[in-house]
Design an enzyme around this catalytic site. Structure first.
Site, PDB file in Angstrom:
ATOM      1  N   CYS A 271      38.507  41.169  47.358  1.00  0.00           N
ATOM      2  CA  CYS A 271      38.082  42.422  46.736  1.00  0.00           C
ATOM      3  C   CYS A 271      37.281  42.041  45.494  1.00  0.00           C
ATOM      4  O   CYS A 271      37.226  40.875  45.113  1.00  0.00           O
ATOM      5  CB  CYS A 271      39.293  43.273  46.355  1.00  0.00           C
ATOM      6  SG  CYS A 271      40.315  42.562  45.045  1.00  0.00           S
TER       7      CYS A 271
ATOM      8  N   HIS B 164      46.901  35.137  44.892  1.00  0.00           N
ATOM      9  CA  HIS B 164      48.013  34.844  45.792  1.00  0.00           C
ATOM     10  C   HIS B 164      47.528  34.207  47.088  1.00  0.00           C
ATOM     11  O   HIS B 164      47.635  34.777  48.170  1.00  0.00           O
ATOM     12  CB  HIS B 164      48.805  36.120  46.092  1.00  0.00           C
ATOM     13  CG  HIS B 164      49.732  36.492  44.988  1.00  0.00           C
ATOM     14  ND1 HIS B 164      50.158  37.775  44.768  1.00  0.00           N
ATOM     15  CD2 HIS B 164      50.309  35.740  44.014  1.00  0.00           C
ATOM     16  CE1 HIS B 164      50.972  37.800  43.724  1.00  0.00           C
ATOM     17  NE2 HIS B 164      51.074  36.564  43.247  1.00  0.00           N
TER      18      HIS B 164
ATOM     19  N   CYS C  62      41.846  42.562  36.314  1.00  0.00           N
ATOM     20  CA  CYS C  62      41.036  43.519  37.079  1.00  0.00           C
ATOM     21  C   CYS C  62      40.871  44.805  36.263  1.00  0.00           C
ATOM     22  O   CYS C  62      41.848  45.325  35.714  1.00  0.00           O
ATOM     23  CB  CYS C  62      41.716  43.827  38.410  1.00  0.00           C
ATOM     24  SG  CYS C  62      40.890  45.124  39.365  1.00  0.00           S
TER      25      CYS C  62
ATOM     26  N   GLU D  17      51.585  42.044  38.786  1.00  0.00           N
ATOM     27  CA  GLU D  17      50.843  43.234  38.328  1.00  0.00           C
ATOM     28  C   GLU D  17      51.812  44.283  37.807  1.00  0.00           C
ATOM     29  O   GLU D  17      51.595  44.883  36.744  1.00  0.00           O
ATOM     30  CB  GLU D  17      50.004  43.822  39.469  1.00  0.00           C
ATOM     31  CG  GLU D  17      49.246  45.090  39.063  1.00  0.00           C
ATOM     32  CD  GLU D  17      48.587  45.809  40.225  1.00  0.00           C
ATOM     33  OE1 GLU D  17      48.560  47.069  40.198  1.00  0.00           O
ATOM     34  OE2 GLU D  17      48.101  45.142  41.163  1.00  0.00           O
TER      35      GLU D  17
ATOM     36  N   THR E 229      48.178  49.020  42.288  1.00  0.00           N
ATOM     37  CA  THR E 229      46.854  49.189  42.907  1.00  0.00           C
ATOM     38  C   THR E 229      46.839  48.875  44.396  1.00  0.00           C
ATOM     39  O   THR E 229      45.983  49.372  45.128  1.00  0.00           O
ATOM     40  CB  THR E 229      45.814  48.290  42.212  1.00  0.00           C
ATOM     41  OG1 THR E 229      46.240  46.925  42.285  1.00  0.00           O
ATOM     42  CG2 THR E 229      45.625  48.707  40.761  1.00  0.00           C
TER      43      THR E 229
ATOM     44  N   CYS F  22      43.820  51.166  44.294  1.00  0.00           N
ATOM     45  CA  CYS F  22      42.440  50.698  44.359  1.00  0.00           C
ATOM     46  C   CYS F  22      41.767  51.302  45.592  1.00  0.00           C
ATOM     47  O   CYS F  22      42.323  51.278  46.693  1.00  0.00           O
ATOM     48  CB  CYS F  22      42.406  49.173  44.426  1.00  0.00           C
ATOM     49  SG  CYS F  22      40.748  48.496  44.687  1.00  0.00           S
TER      50      CYS F  22
ATOM     51  N   ASN G  55      49.277  43.263  48.758  1.00  0.00           N
ATOM     52  CA  ASN G  55      48.393  44.012  49.648  1.00  0.00           C
ATOM     53  C   ASN G  55      48.383  43.420  51.054  1.00  0.00           C
ATOM     54  O   ASN G  55      48.247  44.139  52.041  1.00  0.00           O
ATOM     55  CB  ASN G  55      46.973  44.097  49.054  1.00  0.00           C
ATOM     56  CG  ASN G  55      46.235  42.773  49.098  1.00  0.00           C
ATOM     57  OD1 ASN G  55      45.557  42.447  50.065  1.00  0.00           O
ATOM     58  ND2 ASN G  55      46.359  41.998  48.026  1.00  0.00           N
TER      59      ASN G  55
END
Length: 679
Positions: free
Chosen positions: A13, A40, A95, A125, A166, A194, A224
């Site tokens: 991303c 990660h 970010c 995060e 996110t 996000c 994610n």
């Protein structure tokens, strides 16, 4: 298996791309430290370690005065203080979307609000977000919210702010938000997922529903990537969650006809390439990825983190829409956005103009390297294209469509895809001294007659378009015209003898005698200017450009009705409509009149019809003659008052005084039949 489908959104991303780019630039001038794994993905982390980026878990491990990098997940407010105490040279790759959450929860804390964070407990995060607010709770899903509510329900009476990690799934966010809405009276909910993550999850779900097997590539600690695996498993029975090509189990793919591949935001392009190549080589299928040019790791990273500049044209995908901006993934380390004002001209709602998933072309307006964002403009790119289009229209003569946006003293202004086109009053197509405001907000077509880009001047003509269209329509009508053909037209003007009707480019005339079967004196009794009417062609002369039109319906011809219902000798009830010196005209049917000669009005001699009849009288009369060719009828009232057998009137005897007598032979209609006869 004969088909391999790789998700378009698979891979880095913009936030990860940005952090990787910053790390590469940092390492050019020597080694440095990363506070936690940069991303990660163990393979990428190992490569950076080989280049001199050493991973540490806390500020305590950092040598004083050293260079350190904060990864895209961000850190707590306290950690910033610790790094400052150690005199660290900080490169902050947090970010921008994560930074936004930090600001939201910090603002909520300052306002005395309780913060609920929806996310994976222990994730860097989420832990960083927690470090920017005071009283808070972390819940991974609605079930945990319910359990927490059972213990601390009284907190729901306080002002509450909810944010979400996110990389969370849309469904989890919706469930948690719904739970709180039903229980909180003072609640703020911020959708901080996000946009690129949402799009990636939606694409993965669609792919999983269509494929026989799915391969999800990502790190075990990547939130994610884990969510992608869960989403795919709910829709596809055969899902493999792997970190690299070595973990791929080919035996599980042998019976699959179509295999889909997606990857988390921390998965580099070269790992996706290795996985797809392994499947392509062993099963010998043509995959879209296998057709791409082979690139090295450095080349792949360079492609994903390439720098862009003001004025560059870019193409991206809409990933999110808010009240102020449209977020666009442009496939680089930057997060693109376009102000919503660019889509809301003329009162249009932004959601009607653009949707998530749309592909958009735009031009770079401003690059913010610090925040990793780039402001884009769709309008500017569209305007440049529009100028080119306008210039080409001058040469080609093509007509362009636009909307009249302004009326001024000299004419009107037409907006043609962002370009202002001035149309002089004389070229507006309206009559002289007409009110130009009637064109305002109307869609019109214009012919471009002059363009000067340097002066931003464009002149056009609406009249030229109308004239050409009228000529073309007129030519088409003349080519197809035939007697009896019907047209739908508009009454343009009237005279004492008829009306002129526009039948789509040319005018024809309806004579007053063709307007109604009833007797009329003036066209205004039937028509008004502007009336829409159905007419038919009676005759035409193409050379003289003349057309005679009919309006009255032939099927309603009253003469046909009369001859169908009446014969000579029949009696009819008639209405006196006009008196003349020689007799009276009477209406037999609407549109059909007959003459009652003065000799046939009464069974006695009269000097004038007025002695017996008045206009409006209704009387019975006998039909004594029908002239079919000239549409004339003779009527007699007298015939009903005396025997019909007497055809010749007897001349009364007179005393012979030695002089000649004059004798007339009189018909039953009372008219002299022959010459004078001398006895």
């Amino acid at each position: 298996m004969n088909k391999l489908v790789i998700a378009k959104s698979a891979g880095f991303c913009f936030g990860v791309s940005r952090s990787v780019d910053m790390a590469q630039k940092l390492l050019v001038s020597g080694s440095a430290y990363s506070l936690g794994q940069l991303i990660h993905n163990d393979d990428v982390v190992r490569r950076f370690e080989d280049e001199g980026l050493k991973v540490i878990s806390s500020p305590d491990e950092l040598p004083k005065g050293s260079r350190v990098m904060i990864r895209s997940h961000g850190v707590s407010k306290a950690v910033y203080g610790q790094l400052e105490d150690r005199g660290a040279e900080v490169t902050d790759a947090t970010c921008p979307k994560v930074k936004r959450i930090h600001k939201l929860v910090n603002s909520a804390h300052n306002e005395g609000r309780f913060v609920i964070i929806i996310g994976m407990r222990g994730h860097p995060e989420v832990e960083a977000v927690k470090g920017w607010c005071g009283d808070c709770v972390i819940c991974e899903n609605a079930a945990e919210l319910d359990a927490w509510y059972g213990k601390f329900g009284e907190l729901l009476d306080k002002p509450i702010t909810m944010v979400v990690q996110t990389t969370q799934t849309r469904s989890n966010f919706t469930e948690c938000a719904s739970f709180l809405k039903k229980r909180c009276t003072n609640l703020q909910i911020f959708d901080t997922i996000c946009g690129a993550t949402s799009m990636r999850q939606e694409e993965a779900a669609k792919l999983a529903a269509e494929c026989d097997a799915m391969v999800v590539i990502g790190g075990r600690h990547s939130a994610n990537s884990v969510h992608l695996s869960v989403i795919c498993s709910e829709l596809c029975p055969n899902v493999q969650f792997i970190e690299n090509a070595d973990e791929l189990n080919m035996d599980r793919l042998k019976d699959a006809c179509t295999v889909g591949v997606t990857a988390g935001a921390s998965t580099p392009a070269w790992i996706i390439k290795e996985v797809s190549n392994k499947m392509s080589e062993e099963i010998k299928i043509d995959a879209a990825a296998a057709e791409e040019k082979e690139m090295s790791f450095d080349e792949m990273l360079e492609e994903s983190i390439k720098t862009i500049y003001n004025g560059d044209k870019v193409t991206g995908t809409v990933v999110a829409i808010t009240g102020t901006e449209v977020s666009v993934d442009i496939g680089t380390k930057y997060s693109g956005f376009i102000p919503t004002t660019e889509f809301t001209d003329d009162g249009i709602k932004v959601e009607d103009a653009v949707k998530v998933g749309d592909t958009i072309e735009a031009v770079v307006v401003r690059v913010n390297d610090v925040e990793g964002t780039v402001m884009l403009s769709k309008k500017r790119l569209d305007a440049a294209k529009s100028w080119t289009m306008v210039e080409e229209a001058v040469e080609s003569g093509e007509f362009l469509e636009g909307t009249v946006t302004e009326v001024n003293k000299g004419g009107v202004v037409v907006n043609v895809k962002g370009v202002r086109v001035f149309v002089p009053a004389s070229q507006s197509g309206l009559p002289k001294d007409a009110d130009m405001n009637q064109l305002l907000k109307q869609k019109v077509r214009v012919k471009i007659t002059e363009v000067n880009r340097s002066r931003k001047r464009v002149v056009g003509s609406i009249r030229a378009v109308a004239q050409k269209e009228r000529r073309e329509k007129a030519e088409a009508i003349w080519n197809e015209m035939e007697v009896g053909k019907k047209y739908h037209g508009v009454v343009k003007s009237m005279t004492s003898y008829g009306a002129f009707v526009d039948i789509g480019g040319i005018d024809g005339m309806v004579h007053v005698s063709e307007m109604s079967w009833s007797r009329i004196k003036n066209p205004a009794e039937v028509f008004n200017i502007g009336d829409e009417v159905d007419v038919y062609v009676i005759n035409f002369d193409r050379e003289k450009k003349k057309i005679s039109l009919g309006y009255k319906d032939p099927n309603e011809n009253p003469w046909v009705k009369f001859t169908s219902n009446y014969n000579v000798g029949d009696t009819a009830e008639v209405k006196i409509v006009k008196l003349m010196t020689f007799g009276a005209f009477a209406e037999v049917l609407p549109g059909v009149d007959g003459l009652i000669h003065i000799s046939q009005i009464a069974n006695r001699r009269i000097g004038k019809p007025e002695e017996v009849l008045s206009v409006g009288d209704v009387v019975e009369a006998k039909i004594t003659a029908i002239d079919t060719e000239n549409h004339k009828i003779s009527l007699s009232i007298r015939a009903l008052a005396e025997p019909a057998a007497a055809e010749v009137e007897e001349v009364p005897e007179v005393e012979d005084n030695g002089e000649d007598a004059l004798v007339y032979e009189v018909s039953t209609t009372g008219e002299a039949k022959g010459d004078i006869v001398e006895e």
